[in-house]
Design a protein around this motif. Structure first.
Motif, PDB file in Angstrom:
ATOM      1  N   ASN A   1      -3.014   5.135 -24.599  1.00  0.00           N
ATOM      2  CA  ASN A   1      -2.106   4.346 -25.522  1.00  0.00           C
ATOM      3  C   ASN A   1      -2.532   3.898 -26.569  1.00  0.00           C
ATOM      4  OD1 ASN A   1      -3.231   2.698 -23.710  1.00  0.00           O
ATOM      5  ND2 ASN A   1      -1.544   1.155 -24.019  1.00  0.00           N
ATOM      6  N   HIS A   2      -3.881   3.363 -26.587  1.00  0.00           N
ATOM      7  CA  HIS A   2      -4.623   2.825 -27.615  1.00  0.00           C
ATOM      8  C   HIS A   2      -4.825   3.822 -28.787  1.00  0.00           C
ATOM      9  CE1 HIS A   2      -6.604  -0.400 -24.866  1.00  0.00           C
ATOM     10  NE2 HIS A   2      -5.651  -0.162 -24.473  1.00  0.00           N
ATOM     11  N   ASP A   3      -5.218   5.002 -28.303  1.00  0.00           N
ATOM     12  CA  ASP A   3      -5.388   6.173 -29.245  1.00  0.00           C
ATOM     13  C   ASP A   3      -4.087   6.612 -29.925  1.00  0.00           C
ATOM     14  OD1 ASP A   3      -7.977   6.047 -28.481  1.00  0.00           O
ATOM     15  OD2 ASP A   3      -7.607   7.639 -26.879  1.00  0.00           O
ATOM     16  N   LEU A   4      -3.110   6.451 -29.179  1.00  0.00           N
ATOM     17  CA  LEU A   4      -1.846   7.114 -29.771  1.00  0.00           C
ATOM     18  C   LEU A   4      -0.886   6.020 -30.594  1.00  0.00           C
ATOM     19  CD1 LEU A   4      -0.397   8.875 -26.586  1.00  0.00           C
ATOM     20  CD2 LEU A   4      -1.201   9.968 -28.429  1.00  0.00           C
ATOM     21  N   SER A   5      -1.242   4.819 -30.414  1.00  0.00           N
ATOM     22  CA  SER A   5      -0.349   3.597 -31.158  1.00  0.00           C
ATOM     23  C   SER A   5      -0.303   3.802 -32.547  1.00  0.00           C
ATOM     24  CB  SER A   5      -0.729   2.320 -30.674  1.00  0.00           C
ATOM     25  OG  SER A   5      -2.260   2.043 -31.196  1.00  0.00           O
ATOM     26  N   GLY A   6      -1.657   4.179 -33.140  1.00  0.00           N
ATOM     27  CA  GLY A   6      -1.584   4.425 -34.558  1.00  0.00           C
ATOM     28  C   GLY A   6      -0.808   5.360 -35.074  1.00  0.00           C
ATOM     29  N   SER A   7      -0.748   6.686 -34.281  1.00  0.00           N
ATOM     30  CA  SER A   7       0.032   7.764 -35.063  1.00  0.00           C
ATOM     31  C   SER A   7       1.464   7.404 -34.703  1.00  0.00           C
ATOM     32  CB  SER A   7       0.050   9.069 -34.059  1.00  0.00           C
ATOM     33  OG  SER A   7      -1.381   9.133 -34.332  1.00  0.00           O
ATOM     34  N   TYR A   8       1.817   6.646 -33.722  1.00  0.00           N
ATOM     35  CA  TYR A   8       3.331   6.391 -33.755  1.00  0.00           C
ATOM     36  C   TYR A   8       3.684   5.342 -34.650  1.00  0.00           C
ATOM     37  CZ  TYR A   8       7.255   3.996 -31.590  1.00  0.00           C
ATOM     38  OH  TYR A   8       8.563   3.444 -31.274  1.00  0.00           O
ATOM     39  N   LEU A   9       3.065   4.549 -35.005  1.00  0.00           N
ATOM     40  CA  LEU A   9       3.394   3.463 -36.257  1.00  0.00           C
ATOM     41  C   LEU A   9       3.128   4.097 -37.499  1.00  0.00           C
ATOM     42  CD1 LEU A   9       1.372   0.273 -34.799  1.00  0.00           C
ATOM     43  CD2 LEU A   9       3.842   0.569 -34.663  1.00  0.00           C
ATOM     44  N   PHE A  10       2.312   5.047 -37.629  1.00  0.00           N
ATOM     45  CA  PHE A  10       2.416   5.763 -38.994  1.00  0.00           C
ATOM     46  C   PHE A  10       3.749   6.566 -39.161  1.00  0.00           C
ATOM     47  CE2 PHE A  10      -2.637   5.440 -39.404  1.00  0.00           C
ATOM     48  CZ  PHE A  10      -2.276   4.897 -40.808  1.00  0.00           C
ATOM     49  N   GLN A  11       4.250   7.154 -38.095  1.00  0.00           N
ATOM     50  CA  GLN A  11       5.568   7.799 -37.881  1.00  0.00           C
ATOM     51  C   GLN A  11       6.599   6.484 -38.440  1.00  0.00           C
ATOM     52  OE1 GLN A  11       6.612   9.996 -34.555  1.00  0.00           O
ATOM     53  NE2 GLN A  11       5.102  11.983 -35.448  1.00  0.00           N
ATOM     54  N   LYS A  12       6.583   5.276 -37.726  1.00  0.00           N
ATOM     55  CA  LYS A  12       7.495   4.264 -38.067  1.00  0.00           C
ATOM     56  C   LYS A  12       7.258   3.836 -39.552  1.00  0.00           C
ATOM     57  CE  LYS A  12       9.169  -0.096 -36.552  1.00  0.00           C
ATOM     58  NZ  LYS A  12       8.977  -1.152 -35.211  1.00  0.00           N
ATOM     59  N   TYR A  13       6.120   3.713 -39.977  1.00  0.00           N
ATOM     60  CA  TYR A  13       5.933   3.123 -41.433  1.00  0.00           C
ATOM     61  C   TYR A  13       5.190   4.260 -42.235  1.00  0.00           C
ATOM     62  CZ  TYR A  13       7.123  -1.148 -38.976  1.00  0.00           C
ATOM     63  OH  TYR A  13       7.274  -2.310 -38.182  1.00  0.00           O
ATOM     64  N   PRO A  14       5.779   5.384 -42.453  1.00  0.00           N
ATOM     65  CA  PRO A  14       5.172   6.368 -43.335  1.00  0.00           C
ATOM     66  C   PRO A  14       4.774   5.850 -44.782  1.00  0.00           C
ATOM     67  CG  PRO A  14       7.529   6.847 -43.540  1.00  0.00           C
ATOM     68  CD  PRO A  14       7.293   5.512 -42.449  1.00  0.00           C
ATOM     69  N   GLU A  15       5.102   4.786 -45.223  1.00  0.00           N
ATOM     70  CA  GLU A  15       4.701   4.331 -46.550  1.00  0.00           C
ATOM     71  C   GLU A  15       3.526   3.783 -46.414  1.00  0.00           C
ATOM     72  OE1 GLU A  15       7.047   1.094 -44.887  1.00  0.00           O
ATOM     73  OE2 GLU A  15       7.077   3.143 -44.581  1.00  0.00           O
ATOM     74  N   LYS A  16       3.023   3.334 -45.313  1.00  0.00           N
ATOM     75  CA  LYS A  16       1.817   2.463 -45.228  1.00  0.00           C
ATOM     76  C   LYS A  16       0.715   3.229 -45.124  1.00  0.00           C
ATOM     77  CE  LYS A  16       3.799  -1.463 -42.988  1.00  0.00           C
ATOM     78  NZ  LYS A  16       3.565  -2.716 -41.902  1.00  0.00           N
ATOM     79  N   GLU A  17      -0.527   2.678 -45.600  1.00  0.00           N
ATOM     80  CA  GLU A  17      -1.846   3.397 -45.688  1.00  0.00           C
ATOM     81  C   GLU A  17      -2.578   3.065 -44.457  1.00  0.00           C
ATOM     82  OE1 GLU A  17      -4.098   2.870 -49.191  1.00  0.00           O
ATOM     83  OE2 GLU A  17      -2.623   3.913 -50.611  1.00  0.00           O
ATOM     84  N   ASN A  18      -2.318   1.862 -43.749  1.00  0.00           N
ATOM     85  CA  ASN A  18      -3.055   1.322 -42.781  1.00  0.00           C
ATOM     86  C   ASN A  18      -2.078   0.467 -41.759  1.00  0.00           C
ATOM     87  OD1 ASN A  18      -6.011   1.758 -43.456  1.00  0.00           O
ATOM     88  ND2 ASN A  18      -5.222   0.466 -45.219  1.00  0.00           N
ATOM     89  N   VAL A  19      -2.293   0.857 -40.646  1.00  0.00           N
ATOM     90  CA  VAL A  19      -1.453   0.173 -39.671  1.00  0.00           C
ATOM     91  C   VAL A  19      -2.272  -0.574 -38.721  1.00  0.00           C
ATOM     92  CG1 VAL A  19       0.497   1.541 -39.888  1.00  0.00           C
ATOM     93  CG2 VAL A  19      -1.261   2.135 -37.919  1.00  0.00           C
ATOM     94  N   PHE A  20      -1.803  -1.781 -37.802  1.00  0.00           N
ATOM     95  CA  PHE A  20      -2.427  -2.327 -36.762  1.00  0.00           C
ATOM     96  C   PHE A  20      -2.220  -1.784 -35.504  1.00  0.00           C
ATOM     97  CE2 PHE A  20      -2.638  -6.012 -33.692  1.00  0.00           C
ATOM     98  CZ  PHE A  20      -3.990  -6.582 -34.135  1.00  0.00           C
ATOM     99  N   SER A  21      -3.187  -1.100 -35.026  1.00  0.00           N
ATOM    100  CA  SER A  21      -3.177  -0.224 -34.046  1.00  0.00           C
ATOM    101  C   SER A  21      -4.048  -0.910 -32.831  1.00  0.00           C
ATOM    102  CB  SER A  21      -3.252   1.291 -34.140  1.00  0.00           C
ATOM    103  OG  SER A  21      -4.464   1.576 -34.683  1.00  0.00           O
ATOM    104  N   GLY A  22      -4.015   0.048 -31.340  1.00  0.00           N
ATOM    105  CA  GLY A  22      -5.083  -0.420 -30.633  1.00  0.00           C
ATOM    106  C   GLY A  22      -4.439  -0.699 -29.209  1.00  0.00           C
ATOM    107  N   HIS A  23      -4.835  -1.756 -28.573  1.00  0.00           N
ATOM    108  CA  HIS A  23      -3.921  -2.019 -27.043  1.00  0.00           C
ATOM    109  C   HIS A  23      -2.892  -2.797 -27.465  1.00  0.00           C
ATOM    110  CE1 HIS A  23      -5.183  -6.358 -27.654  1.00  0.00           C
ATOM    111  NE2 HIS A  23      -6.548  -5.757 -27.669  1.00  0.00           N
TER     112      HIS A  23
END
Length: 426
Positions: free
Chosen positions: A314-336
């Motif tokens: 889930n740590h690895d997948l969270s970044g991709s999930y949040l980039f889909q939620k916020y496509p306008e962002k260049e960086n997202v806070f991901s991890g556990h």
């Protein structure tokens, strides 16, 4: 006669060597990650040497197993490891994919943390091999080291040394992290020596098994408490007062309980009214990011309710999930997931949550029952576990390797105390 003296001296040296190894690990598991691992390896080597080799060590393991508490702990831990392995196997066969990111399971690397759950048995056998006096020496080393390091934390708050971590809302001051690298690590590790010290400090005069007077325990508890406060962990500022009040309710009776609890409440209210504390508690930094990660892990749980996305996947997948939620962002806070329960739901599903609850319940039970042993700090440990899980509402402290060393150190002592209780009952 000379042979007997030589044998006695040999045993004495072995005892001192094992005390040194246990004390060294106790000290190092309050420091950096690298030193913790080295301390664990040294303890295992020392144990093999002092008991007389691998065969005799196996005999000691079997003796501990036959006492019962170690067997119960290992059964619960094996179920935990089964749930962990099942989540990885399902993730390997039927992985979750988000966008172009998919789960990548690597055996045996993904099982690397499994050894932590077996290590308490090693700790228990090492402690059991010591005399009661030597066990007290080890506890003194652990608690004395925590006190010295906490004093460094007071210095670190103003200077940043040895590892600067600036407090964003309270410049130019620094989080008290000591050598742990992060203030949340300190908030989850140093609660254990604090409540152990607090346990001894609140006993009647002459009841401390370690020989230190009440004044020393009180001073040690205050230094540890200040260092924990200077970690500037918001969740700790909530959970620690709750833990202290709960401890006083358990420990004290009559007018003493009413008086001290009243003082504690006044102290908490007074501290909470400080502008610095209010500013920190109202700081919104990291709040929305946590909400997003909680949402992501609930999504993973819905995809695989029984086993989740796979242990730590889930740590690895969270970044991709949040980039889909916020496509306008260049960086997202991901991890556990920044929440123990939601991290288990997202990574190991219902099976993982059941394993987590059973393991945690056993840790609570062993701590609570071991309070009957005079030389233990069972009540302090019981409350420390409660504060630990309250801290886990806004962070994943359970899987942090540095924290796991301290957890398994505590479980090792609990196994020894429960085994002693079992011996006394039989």
């Amino acid at each position: 006669m000379s042979t007997s003296t030589g044998l006695s001296l040999s045993r004495s040296r072995k005892e001192k060597f094992l005390v040194f190894a246990c004390g060294l690990y106790a000290f190092l598991c309050l420091g950096s990650m690298a030193t913790m691992s080295l301390g664990a390896v040294f303890l295992m080597v020392a144990l093999v040497i002092t008991v007389g080799g691998p065969v005799r060590l196996f005999v000691r393991f079997r003796q501990e197993w036959n006492r019962g508490p170690a067997r119960t702990y290992l059964f619960v831990s094996f179920f935990f490891l089964f749930a962990l392995s099942l989540s990885l196997i399902v993730a390997r066969i039927w992985p979750i994919q988000i966008g172009t990111t998919t789960v990548n399971v690597l055996f045996p690397n993904d099982w690397a943390k499994s050894w932590y759950f077996i290590f308490p048995l090693m700790v228990a056998v090492a402690i059991r091999s010591l005399s009661p006096r030597s066990r007290n020496k080890v506890l003194k080393i652990w608690l004395g080291s925590a006190g010295v390091l906490s004093a460094i934390g007071l210095f670190q708050f103003f200077t940043g040394w040895p590892r600067p971590q600036m407090i964003p809302s309270f410049r130019p001051y620094y989080h008290a992290t000591l050598f742990l690298g992060h203030h949340l690590s300190l908030a989850s590790i140093f609660i254990f020596p604090f409540f152990a010290s607090f346990d001894f400090a609140t006993r009647k005069k002459g009841e401390s098994p370690l020989g230190w007077n009440k004044t020393r325990w009180v001073i040690l508890s205050i230094v540890l408490l200040i260092c924990l406060f200077l970690s500037f962990s918001r969740m700790l500022w909530i959970s620690l007062p709750i833990g202290i009040l709960a401890f006083l309710l358990f420990r004290l009776h009559g007018k003493f309980r009413i008086g001290l609890i009243a003082v504690a409440i006044l102290g908490i209210v007074g501290t909470a009214s400080l502008p610095t504390v209010q500013k920190r508690m109202k700081d919104s930094l990291g709040v929305q990011e946590r909400f997003d990660l909680w949402e992501a892990n609930l999504f993973f749980f819905k995809q695989r309710p029984l086993t989740g996305a796979g242990f730590k996947k889930n740590h690895d997948l969270s970044g991709s999930y949040l980039f889909q939620k916020y496509p306008e962002k260049e960086n997202v806070f991901s991890g556990h997931a920044h929440n123990n329960l939601l991290d288990f739901l997202g990574s190991m599903g219902i099976m993982g949550v059941i394993a987590f609850v059973f393991w945690s319940a056993l840790a609570f039970q062993m701590a609570w029952n071991s309070r009957k042993i005079p030389e233990s700090f069972g009540l302090g440990l019981f409350v420390a576990w409660g504060v630990f899980h309250l801290n886990g509402l806004t962070q994943v402290n359970f899987w942090e390797a540095k924290v796991m060393h301290q957890m398994m150190w505590m479980i090792g002592w609990s196994i020894v105390w429960m085994g002693t209780l079992k011996d006394q009952e039989s």
